[in-house]
Motif scaffolding. Structure first.
Motif, PDB file in Angstrom:
ATOM      1  N   UNK A   1       2.600   5.776   5.489  1.00  0.00           N
ATOM      2  CA  UNK A   1       2.987   6.955   4.706  1.00  0.00           C
ATOM      3  C   UNK A   1       3.461   6.525   3.320  1.00  0.00           C
ATOM      4  N   UNK A   2       2.887   7.154   2.307  1.00  0.00           N
ATOM      5  CA  UNK A   2       3.217   6.823   0.928  1.00  0.00           C
ATOM      6  C   UNK A   2       4.445   7.563   0.434  1.00  0.00           C
TER       7      UNK A   2
ATOM      8  N   UNK B   1       2.011  12.365  -5.276  1.00  0.00           N
ATOM      9  CA  UNK B   1       2.559  11.896  -6.538  1.00  0.00           C
ATOM     10  C   UNK B   1       1.606  11.040  -7.338  1.00  0.00           C
ATOM     11  N   UNK B   2       0.525  10.564  -6.731  1.00  0.00           N
ATOM     12  CA  UNK B   2      -0.457   9.743  -7.435  1.00  0.00           C
ATOM     13  C   UNK B   2      -1.788  10.485  -7.599  1.00  0.00           C
ATOM     14  N   UNK B   3      -1.728  11.775  -7.530  1.00  0.00           N
ATOM     15  CA  UNK B   3      -2.940  12.564  -7.689  1.00  0.00           C
ATOM     16  C   UNK B   3      -3.639  12.898  -6.393  1.00  0.00           C
ATOM     17  N   UNK B   4      -3.225  12.307  -5.301  1.00  0.00           N
ATOM     18  CA  UNK B   4      -3.831  12.567  -4.001  1.00  0.00           C
ATOM     19  C   UNK B   4      -2.911  13.456  -3.178  1.00  0.00           C
ATOM     20  N   UNK B   5      -3.447  13.972  -2.101  1.00  0.00           N
ATOM     21  CA  UNK B   5      -2.658  14.831  -1.212  1.00  0.00           C
ATOM     22  C   UNK B   5      -2.727  14.315   0.210  1.00  0.00           C
ATOM     23  N   UNK B   6      -1.762  14.732   0.992  1.00  0.00           N
ATOM     24  CA  UNK B   6      -1.712  14.390   2.408  1.00  0.00           C
ATOM     25  C   UNK B   6      -1.498  15.659   3.202  1.00  0.00           C
TER      26      UNK B   6
END
Length: 1816
Positions: free
Chosen positions: A478-479, A507-512
């Motif tokens: 998990x990021x 936070x880095x442009x990706x989603x979870x």
């Protein structure tokens, strides 16, 4: 799936259903009167929801108790429903209306927990039809099955559906010292205790526990178990559920799942054939090899193992760090050719099942359905897909389901029916398998990409990993940190009754993906969610907090509850050590001395910390409960966090909470450095200091010396546990986690201050200002900037009251002038000062003592008291100089006072009595000394003072020693003359071995004074360094010093290498001889350098006694270490031998430095030594024995060869080489391989045994090799057991290659033994040959016999028809495996390689028979004959030698034929015959008969259906012989034992019978059988058997067998009795040494030595058998220390009796003992009688003569003494009667008359006193 379950609302949901009180048909026919509204399954199907996430949220509908009883007529319109039922109906109606408005369809009915719907059942519907309707219903509750159209229940894993025995796939998320945490599907977590990992690991743990119990700290040799070394976070494992429930340690409602990863449980006990390639298998490391790992699979067949190649380990595992017992989940990559080895790979990078490659590890089919276990990737045939998930089958047999999460439909609105077409195949991975109700299994799969990949952690990816693999591995980690609050979270999918699927920005442009359970959406209750309206419609954004992350689901689990968002800390990991936190008092922990041991502080709903009692406040609280009431808000600082134990410790101390925020927190030793300052808490006080605690696990030791500037006598008076103190670090060791701190002021100075500090010295006068005033001292700032301190006692001279008065006058800021520096306090960097006027005056006058050199004897000194002890006073001066005033030198006015009336720092005056210049000590006296002592009082001291350096005086020799002359000077002054100061040169020494022998006591001689002798260091000092009042002077009598006034004294620095000196032996050592060149110079002469003649070195102390003179040459001088090496050899021999000086053939002396079993090391010089091998120790190898040589023996060796490149020396001790001996050489020396010839017989020693053969040393440089095939003529499987290193062997040379220096040797008897008889082959056997052999195998039809003396080993068959003259039905009744027999060859078939043998007695009628004959008993084996067809089918027996398998198959066929031919209805009985080796020792043939054992004399009553009687036989009843002669055969013994099984005498006779036949082992077997047979109550009989068995082992066995039987006997019998019996057995057999050892063991045992008989028996044995009277007598003193006091008198008397009985005894010693006893106990009648009996027995053994006359008078005198005592009438009658018998037997008539007269006087005296019976 929910992270935090919502608690049940007790108002709405009853805790327990109330079951109906009615039963039977009436209860079943009862109808409901209310119609609850229906549910809406169709709605949830359309939205793709799945209620399997949270089973706890299923609404519980409970029947009202009114519905279950006979209702009365409802009055007043009252409802029969309970309030909760009314509310549930209302809520359900609202949900139905909402559903119908949105969908336009009727809402479906809702089931309750039992599957009943709210709608009323129609009574007209038949029961069967209703059941069919019920079976078609679906249940969408969490954890409940959803029955699809295919009939497969789609369900997700939940706590309630998880059963014991379920298997799950897990992901390691945390590792502690005691367990593993595994993430499981659907947001479950399980724990694996350390004892549920593998059996091998459990064995290691048991060893550790056993080692801890046996010895504290353990052998250090057993490796501890660290789970962090066995596993890593991110590792995939398969686990089995072992228990489910609540964990009391975690709370009442905290659910706990316990797992096991032991391969024995998780692999399901599969067969090896059931394992297919590409399946996943769990295995534990069995052993670590160089090339890989041997794995234990715990399959059904234990012989199947797994193997992991080194290259298959992958990045995540290091072969060198693998441990036994470590568990890995592995991919099966292949199988061995024999199916016994499975090839495995634990590399997680190879687990991925993504891709279309045929090598992708996916299982398509398996032999059994049980092979599909969690972790295995499979191909699934889709048979159903819908909103609730996907159902399919594997291999057409195994039904699988994937819930909405693991089907991939959770995050967005995905139509699973379109994504997974029915009939298509998809890849999935099995993630759980739960046991079914009917013995089957329910299997759950995951279709998620992350589960198909099963990636390792990113840190363990291979270097060549693809970007996709890296992305898959990153997805598992998990990021977004847990407990983080995320604002912009969008609703992606709504499950109306279950929760929300969300899109979480990273936070880095990706989603979870994230999921919020319906219970985590709001603090108020929400029953249903809407995707189109309301607050949580699709696309709406919200603020959530991350609760947890599950790598298997690929989901963050979040909460939208405001109470969760507002919590400061959600997890213990959110806290940091040293952080200041706020909370409320939860409760007080009662106990301890103060009543409260701690306070629990609640920081959040899930976090509670403990404040120990020592951290409640900076001061001790009398009533802490008043300050810390429950609910009070408090502020604290985190002291420590233990994540493994989940413990949090806090502090309430204001000094710690309000400490400087910028100051570093002392929570890790690694960040700490000396000089750092901080505050800590005292947690423990010690006599020598205290333990101070900081943050985390940081602790420090505070020594008592560092607690204060002043002296602290008792630590507990100044420090208490819980006290907060400021300290600075003195030293810190981060690795050892040790730290030492100080409370004193830090003493770190800059360069300028350091220079000023170095310039300060004691005795200086300084000035300063008072900066601080305390009760015990005054702090002063000096003018130079340094800090000083004036202690209270140094403020004024005189009594303590004056100093206290002076302290009162001192004020802060006052200037103090003329302060005297006493010393510097290095640690605190302070100067100790004094303001005493007397010290100031002494410093100005220069009389203040500043160093040890200022002190002289007789001086009057001024100092101050440093310390006072009961025995002395320590007086200190400037610069730390300390003197001692003994108690005897204290003034008489002070001697009787407490502490001699002195206080610390008080000024005292003392006189110097003596000075020790070497140790810099001096003794003082407080008694006034006269300046000029009178000469009369101390003559020796006065005369000694008159002696000066270099003075020549006259001396008288007092005594002559080996190394010195002791002399007397004038006025009794003593002196010594070292032997080195008597002679000038070598020629002046007349007697070299005893140079001082010419001097006699009282001789006069002139001597010159050199100095004062130091007896401690054996050196002499200048006269100025006298240490006592009666010194011993060092003198010289050398003529050169007296006549020529020579003053040259030899010292070590004047000695030069190569110079020659006269030396005298002072001492002997193992390595050297110490010599004196002068009184101050001492050197060493190595043993090999003592003489040119090696023979002189054999008896060192005789040839070079102490004091003998040597002429030595200096070899080397080392001034640093003070070492001087000398040699006594002549100048031509002084050059040290080197390897280049050696040449073959040289004979040199040497010293043995090392002796081992294989060689003797001989030293030739200081740097030259060589070994002598076994082959070079003697000319006869049989005489070789290295043990005859001892260390430091001087020997002569011959140099054989020199290996210059390798710097090796080959030496020999052979007499033929060293002594030129003419004795015959049995084993000639072999110089090279060229001397050897093929065919020669040689001897040598085994040098090395390898896997290829044996290396034999023939000489120092010649070795021979013996191949395995040349070791023996016969095949030996364990060929290494034939030889051992250093064994002497004899062999014949087969081949010699002189160029290659290779010699091949053979040890075969056929090559070595000239009388060797070659083994026979099958061609050598002819019919009629008599052979011997051993029975290899026995079948019913015959026996297979291995023939002796054949190679290869030949076997023959003796058919049962050839075993005896009578018919034999079963050969197994006659022979056993291993029996030695003699047989006759009947026929030999060379072509078929078959040999037929016969054992009939008739074959050996000509005398060939013997003990080994295979004959039957006299009566035969019955009277039946074999049918003709039996004889024909079995007569032609034989053995097929080519193939042993054919042999066994033939045997089975023959046995099968026999079974068919014999009538099964007839019970055939065969009397047992005797074995060919003797009798049937086991008795097995007798115990198995139904009607008891059949004796040889009994007729056989059995009959067969087909009977052919050739001739009648006459049976003779021999039962009478058994009664007449006793048992004479095995049958007789067995028959008697049937009737007398507990008769030990009969069993012992049976054993003796076997021993007469030399069958020792059989006798042992009978002893064991007897002990098993004898009843347990017959303890005496069993004891007799044990004693008989011990007798047997002592006589026929070895010491080991005796000890084994003896230990067994002690366990079941009285141990003391067994010890005594064994000692008696040893004594009877003449083994006195072993008997002595047994007695020693007895008296050393605390349980035995309290018995007086033990000591008496031991002493009797020592005096009578060992003839050691001294040891026997010493037993009495040892016995009296061990036995009870009331037994002392009797045992002492019995020991005295031994003196009479033993031939080595002393009767006079016994009489002395009895005299002592009688004196102490004069009325002890038993003692008198014992003494008289002993004297009379001795009298009877003496011959006529003076000795007998004297003994007779001795007895008579004892009777007189007994008669003279006061006795009762009965006692008197006994004494006089025995006395009269003695006189009549040994005396004369006069003696008889004397007895009668004394008796008459006793009677008269008794009558005169009025005693009864006066007429007697």
């Amino acid at each position: 799936m929910a992270a935090i379950k919502r608690k049940a609302v007790t108002d709405d949901r009853p805790a327990k259903k109330v079951k109906s009180a009615k039963s039977g048909p009436d209860a079943k026919e009862e109808k409901r009167t209310a119609k609850p509204s229906k549910s809406h399954d169709k709605y949830t199907e359309k939205q793709g929801g799945d209620k399997g996430i949270s089973k706890d949220e299923q609404k519980t509908v409970v029947k009202s108790i009114l519905q279950q009883e006979d209702r009365a007529f409802p009055r007043g319109g009252a409802s029969v429903l309970t309030p909760i039922e009314q509310r549930q109906i209302k809520v359900q109606a609202e949900r139905d209306v909402l559903f119908e408005q949105e969908t336009g369809r009727k809402a479906p009915a809702l089931e309750d927990e039992d599957g009943d719907r709210f709608d009323e059942e129609d009574p007209a519907v038949p029961a069967r039809k209703k059941q069919q309707q019920k079976s078609r219903r679906r249940d969408d509750g969490d954890g409940h099955a959803k029955v699809t159209g295919s009939g497969i229940k789609i369900q997700g894993l939940s706590y309630k559906t998880l059963l014991v025995g379920s298997q799950v796939l897990g992901y390691v998320t945390a590792i502690t010292g005691k367990d593993l945490a595994l993430a499981l599907p659907n947001n479950l977590t399980g724990y694996v205790p350390i004892t549920a990992i593998s059996q091998t690991l459990n064995a290691r743990i048991e060893k550790l526990l056993a080692a801890d119990e046996a010895q504290e700290g353990g052998d250090g040799e057993i490796e501890d178990v660290d789970l962090k070394q066995l596993f890593h976070v991110g590792q995939w494992l398969r686990a089995t559920v072992t228990s489910t429930g609540t964990n009391p340690a975690e709370g009442k409602n905290k659910r706990h799942i316990e797992l096991s990863i032991d391969p024995q449980q998780v692999n399901g006990g599969l067969d090896a054939d059931s394992i297919v390639v590409h399946s996943m298998l769990q295995a534990s490391v069995r052993s670590v090899e160089d090339h890989g790992l041997i794995m234990d699979l715990a399959l059904a067949s234990s012989d199947v193992k797994g193997f992991v190649s080194k290259k298959e380990l992958g990045v995540g595992h290091d072969l060198d760090k693998m441990q036994e017992g470590q568990v890995l989940m592995c991919l099966v990559t292949g199988k061995g050719s024999n199916g016994k080895v499975l090839k495995l790979s634990p590399d997680a990078s190879r687990f991925s099942a993504i891709g279309a490659d045929k090598h992708v590890p996916v299982v398509n089919e398996a032999p059994v359905v049980d092979a599909f276990l969690p972790g295995t990737a499979v191909n699934i045939l889709v048979i159903e897909a819908g909103p609730g998930g996907v159902a399919g089958k594997v291999m057409g047999m195994v039904e699988t389901t994937a819930d909405v999460v693991h089907a991939g439909a959770g995050v967005k609105d995905v139509d699973l029916s379109q994504k997974y077409k029915i009939g298509s195949k998809v890849k999935g991975r099995i993630i759980w398998a739960v046991p079914g109700d009917e013995g089957g299994r329910r299997v759950g799969v995951s279709l998620l990409e992350n589960m198909l990949a099963l990636s390792p952690p990113t840190a363990l990816l291979p270097e060549n990993a693809s970007p996709k693999q890296k992305a898959q591995a990153t997805a598992l980690e998990h990021s977004v940190p847990l407990s983080t609050i995320v604002d912009d979270v969008k609703v992606a999918h709504v499950l109306p009754e279950r929760g929300l699927f969300l899109t979480l920005p990273n936070g880095n442009g990706t989603t979870s993906s994230a999921f919020a359970h319906i219970s985590q959406i709001s603090d108020s209750r929400i029953d249903v969610l809407s995707s189109s309206t309301g607050q949580f419609q699709l696309g709406s954004t919200h603020k959530v907090r991350i609760i947890s992350y599950n790598p298997l689901d690929g989901l963050y689990y979040v909460s939208h509850k405001q109470s969760v968002l507002e919590q400061t800390y959600l997890r213990l990991e959110d806290l940091s050590i040293g952080e200041v936190v706020s909370g409320t008092v939860d409760r007080l922990i009662l106990g301890g001395k103060s009543g409260i041991t701690g306070v629990l502080v609640k920081l959040s709903d899930s976090i509670t910390g403990l404040v120990p009692d020592v951290h409640l406040s900076d001061v001790q609280l009398q009533h802490p409960e008043r300050k810390f009431r429950e609910g009070v808000s408090v502020k604290a600082r985190v002291l420590s966090i233990d994540l493994e134990k989940r413990h949090l410790r806090l502090t309430f101390k204001k000094t710690l909470i309000n400490d400087d925020a910028d100051a570093p927190i002392w929570k890790d030793y690694a960040i700490l450095e000396p000089g750092m300052e901080s505050k800590g808490t005292v947690i423990k006080t010690l006599p020598t200091g205290a333990v101070v605690q900081f943050f985390g696990n940081v602790r420090a030791y505070l020594p008592a010396a560092e607690m204060s500037e002043g002296f602290i006598e008792k630590v507990e008076e100044h420090f208490r546990p819980g006290q907060t103190i400021s300290v600075h670090i003195l030293s810190v060791d981060a690795e050892a986690q040790e730290m030492k701190v100080s409370c004193k002021q830090s003493g770190v100075l800059d360069e300028e201050a350091q220079g000023l500090w170095d310039g300060v010295t004691g005795g200086q006068i300084v000035h300063g200002s008072v900066t601080e005033k305390g009760g015990e001292s005054v702090a002063v700032d000096l003018e130079n900037g340094l800090r000083g301190v004036v202690r209270l006692g140094h403020l004024a001279d005189g009594a303590a009251a004056k100093a206290e008065s002076a302290l009162k006058r001192v004020r802060v800021g006052q200037k103090l002038s003329e302060l005297v520096v006493l010393t510097k306090l290095e640690r605190s960097r302070q100067v100790l000062l004094t303001d005493k006027a007397s010290f100031v005056k002494a410093a100005k006058d220069g009389k203040l003592v500043r160093s040890f050199g200022d002190i002289r004897e007789g001086m009057k000194l001024q100092g101050f008291v440093r310390n006072v002890t009961p025995e002395a006073i320590f007086v200190e001066f400037a610069n730390g100089v300390v003197g001692l005033v003994p108690k005897s030198q204290v003034g008489p006015d002070l001697a009787g006072l407490a502490e001699f009336g002195l206080s610390k720092d008080q000024t005292v005056f003392a006189w110097v009595l003596s000075v020790d210049a070497v140790k810099e000590r001096f003794v003082l006296s407080m008694r006034e000394q006269k300046d000029e002592p009178s000469p009369a009082a101390q003559p020796s001291s006065s005369s000694a003072n008159n002696i000066t350096m270099g003075q020549v005086v006259n001396a008288h020799i007092a005594s002559v020693k080996a190394t010195q002359l002791n002399v007397r000077l004038a006025n009794g002054v003593q002196g010594r003359i070292d032997v080195s100061e008597v002679f000038d040169d070598w020629d002046s020494v007349a007697n070299k071995k005893a140079p001082l022998q010419k001097f006699k006591p009282n001789d006069e001689l002139d001597v010159k004074v050199l100095g004062v002798h130091d007896a401690r260091s054996h050196r002499f000092l200048p006269i100025t360094h006298r240490q006592s009042k009666a010194p011993v002077f060092e003198l010289s009598a050398k003529p050169s010093r007296l006549e020529q006034q020579s003053e040259n004294l030899l010292t070590l620095d004047t000695v030069e290498a190569g110079s020659t000196h006269l030396a005298f032996v002072n001492n002997h050592n193992e390595q050297c001889v110490w010599v004196n060149l002068s009184p101050n110079v001492r050197g060493r002469v190595a043993l090999m350098d003592l003489s040119d003649d090696a023979g002189m070195l054999q008896k060192l102390e005789k040839n070079f006694p102490v004091g003998s003179a040597l002429r030595v040459t200096v070899k080397s001088v080392d001034l640093v270490s003070g070492r001087l090496d000398l040699t006594a050899k002549t100048a031509t021999e002084q050059v040290a031998l080197t390897l280049t000086d050696m040449s073959p053939g040289m004979v040199l002396p040497g010293r043995v430095t090392k002796v081992s079993e294989r060689s003797v090391t001989v030293q030739l010089s200081d740097n030259l030594a060589g070994p002598v091998q076994l082959v070079e120790m003697s000319d006869d190898f049989e005489q070789v024995n290295p043990a005859v040589y001892n260390k430091n023996d001087i020997v002569r060796v011959c140099v054989l060869d020199i290996d210059m490149p390798n710097k090796k020396l080959f030496l020999s001790l052979r007499p033929s080489k060293v002594l030129s001996s003419s004795l015959p050489v049995k084993d000639a020396q072999i110089g090279s391989t060229a001397q050897l010839r093929a065919g020669e017989l040689v001897r040598g020693f085994v040098k090395y045994v390898s896997d290829r053969g044996v290396m034999v040393a023939l000489s120092a440089r010649v070795d021979a090799f013996v191949k395995i095939a040349d070791l023996s003529d016969r095949f030996v499987k364990d060929w290494k057991s034939l030889v051992e290193v250093d064994q002497l062997i004899r062999g014949r040379i087969l081949a010699v290659d002189a160029d290659a220096k290779i010699v091949q040797l053979s040890l075969k008897a056929s090559h070595v033994d000239e009388d060797y008889i070659p083994p026979m082959g099958i061609n050598d056997l002819t019919p009629g040959t008599v052979i011997t052999g051993k029975v290899r195998k026995v079948e019913e039809f015959g026996a297979f016999i291995d023939i002796d003396g054949t190679l290869p080993k030949l076997s023959g068959l003796c058919h049962r028809s050839e075993m005896a003259e009578k018919r034999v039905l079963d050969a197994r009744k006659i022979y056993d495996e291993g029996d030695v027999v003699k047989a006759k060859v009947l026929s030999v078939d060379v072509a078929a390689r078959k040999i037929s043998l016969g054992l009939k007695a008739g074959y050996f009628a000509d005398g060939d028979g013997g003990e080994g004959m295979g004959e039957m008993t006299e009566d035969g084996s019955g009277d039946e004959d074999v049918a003709a067809d039996d004889e024909e089918s079995d007569a032609d027996g034989g053995v097929e030698l080519e193939d042993d398998r054919e042999l066994h198959s033939d045997a089975d066929e023959v046995a099968h034929i026999d079974e068919k031919d014999v009538d099964e209805d007839v019970a055939t009985k065969v009397t047992s015959g005797l074995k060919t080796a003797g009798f049937d020792w086991t008795g097995d043939n007798f115990g198995g008969e139904a009607n008891g054992t059949v004796s040889d004399s009994e007729p056989d009553m059995a009959a067969t259906k087909k009977r052919k009687r050739t001739k009648p036989e006459i049976k003779v009843d021999m039962t009478g012989d058994l009664d007449k002669y006793g048992p004479r055969s095995i049958s007789d013994f067995e028959r008697q034992l049937l009737g007398q099984p507990n008769d030990s005498g009969l069993w012992i006779q049976y054993m003796a019978f076997q021993l007469q036949l030399s069958e020792v082992q059989k006798a042992r077997d009978i002893a064991e059988r007897a002990l098993r047979t004898t009843h347990i109550r017959e303890s005496e009989e069993k004891a007799n058997l044990w004693i008989a068995w011990m007798n047997l082992e002592v006589e026929y066995g070895d010491e080991g067998r005796v000890e084994e039987v003896f230990k067994q006997a002690c366990q079941v019998q009285d141990p003391l009795e067994m010890h005594e019996k064994l000692a008696s057995i040893y004594i009877d057999s003449g083994k006195y040494g072993r008997a002595d050892a047994i007695f020693e063991r007895v008296v050393a045992n605390k349980a035995f030595r309290a018995s007086p008989d033990i000591w008496l028996n031991y002493a009797t044995f020592l005096m009578s058998k060992m003839n050691d009277a001294a040891r026997g007598r010493s037993m009495l003193s040892r016995a009296l220390q061990s036995i009870p006091t009331n037994e002392h008198r009797l045992l002492t008397a019995k020991f005295a009796g031994l003196e009479f009985h033993s031939s080595h005894g002393d009767p006079e010693r016994a009489r002395t003992i009895f005299e002592g006893l009688i004196t102490e106990w004069p009325k002890w009648s038993s003692g008198w009688d014992m003494w008289v009996d002993l004297e009379r027995s001795r009298l009877g053994q003496l011959a006529d003569g003076d000795g007998k006359r004297e003994a007779r008078e001795q007895v008579r005198g004892l009777y007189r003494r007994m008669a003279a005592q006061k006795m009762k009438k009965r006692r008197a009658k006994f004494v006089f009667k025995r006395w009269l018998d003695f006189e009549e037997g040994e005396g004369d008539a006069k003696g008889v008359e004397g007895v009668k007269r004394v008796a008459q006087e006793y009677v008269e005296g008794l009558a005169a006193k009025g005693g009864e019976g006066g007429g007697e």
